[in-house]
Motif scaffolding. Structure first.
Motif, short mmCIF file in Angstrom:
data_model
loop_
_atom_site.label_atom_id
_atom_site.label_comp_id
_atom_site.label_asym_id
_atom_site.label_seq_id
_atom_site.Cartn_x
_atom_site.Cartn_y
_atom_site.Cartn_z
N LEU A 35 0.82 -1.21 0.00
CA LEU A 35 0.00 0.00 0.00
C LEU A 35 0.86 1.26 0.00
O LEU A 35 1.97 1.28 0.54
N GLU A 36 0.34 2.31 -0.61
CA GLU A 36 1.06 3.58 -0.68
C GLU A 36 1.37 4.11 0.72
O GLU A 36 2.42 4.73 0.94
N GLU A 37 0.49 3.85 1.67
CA GLU A 37 0.71 4.28 3.06
C GLU A 37 2.01 3.69 3.62
O GLU A 37 2.75 4.36 4.34
N ALA A 38 2.29 2.44 3.28
CA ALA A 38 3.51 1.79 3.75
C ALA A 38 4.74 2.46 3.17
O ALA A 38 5.75 2.64 3.87
N THR A 39 4.66 2.85 1.90
CA THR A 39 5.78 3.55 1.27
C THR A 39 6.04 4.87 1.98
O THR A 39 7.19 5.22 2.29
N HIS A 40 4.97 5.61 2.26
CA HIS A 40 5.12 6.89 2.97
C HIS A 40 5.70 6.67 4.37
O HIS A 40 6.52 7.46 4.83
N ARG A 41 5.26 5.61 5.03
CA ARG A 41 5.75 5.34 6.39
C ARG A 41 7.25 5.01 6.39
O ARG A 41 7.98 5.47 7.27
N THR A 42 7.70 4.23 5.41
CA THR A 42 9.14 3.90 5.37
C THR A 42 9.96 5.15 5.07
O THR A 42 11.02 5.34 5.65
N LYS A 43 9.47 5.99 4.17
CA LYS A 43 10.20 7.23 3.85
C LYS A 43 10.22 8.16 5.07
O LYS A 43 11.23 8.77 5.36
N ALA A 44 9.07 8.25 5.78
CA ALA A 44 9.00 9.11 6.98
C ALA A 44 9.96 8.62 8.06
O ALA A 44 10.52 9.42 8.81
N ALA A 45 10.17 7.31 8.15
CA ALA A 45 11.09 6.76 9.14
C ALA A 45 12.53 7.05 8.78
O ALA A 45 13.41 7.03 9.65
N GLY A 46 12.79 7.33 7.50
CA GLY A 46 14.16 7.64 7.08
C GLY A 46 14.76 6.65 6.11
O GLY A 46 15.96 6.74 5.80
N CYS A 47 13.96 5.71 5.60
CA CYS A 47 14.48 4.74 4.63
C CYS A 47 14.76 5.45 3.31
O CYS A 47 14.07 6.39 2.93
N ASP A 48 15.77 4.98 2.60
CA ASP A 48 16.13 5.54 1.31
C ASP A 48 15.30 4.95 0.18
O ASP A 48 15.17 5.57 -0.87
N ALA A 49 14.77 3.75 0.39
CA ALA A 49 13.96 3.09 -0.65
C ALA A 49 12.99 2.12 0.01
O ALA A 49 13.22 1.65 1.13
#
Length: 91
Positions: A35-49
């Motif tokens: 889900l797009e929400e998961a992508t946003h959550r990983t980016k918000a946590a600081g993941c690069d990809a």
């Protein structure tokens, strides 16, 4: 992960890097969450990809390369003198 999840671990690592004036460690999230929400959550946590499973080898290698190259550009330095191994507490 038994003690902390990937989001918390990434947030902790990013905080430790800032506090200790360290180079940014490339972090690639590999997850089944599509889900797009998961992508946003990983980016918000600081993941690069954010890569979803199942993953092709070429896709994973490209994401790792992009994360490493992107961090070198963001940092403005290409030296490796500041890469000594240290521990980052997770608790």
């Amino acid at each position: 992960m038994p003690i902390v999840d990937g989001y918390e671990a990434t947030t902790t690592i990013r905080g430790w890097e800032r506090e200790n004036h360290r180079r940014r460690t490339p972090i690639v999230a590999l997850t089944a969450a599509v889900l797009e929400e998961a992508t946003h959550r990983t980016k918000a946590a600081g993941c690069d990809a954010h890569i979803t499973e199942p993953v092709r080898k070429a896709t994973l290698l490209e994401a790792i390369r992009d994360a490493v190259e992107g961090n070198q550009l963001d940092d403005g330095r290409n030296d490796v003198a500041n890469l000594k191994e240290e521990t980052c507490p997770t608790e």
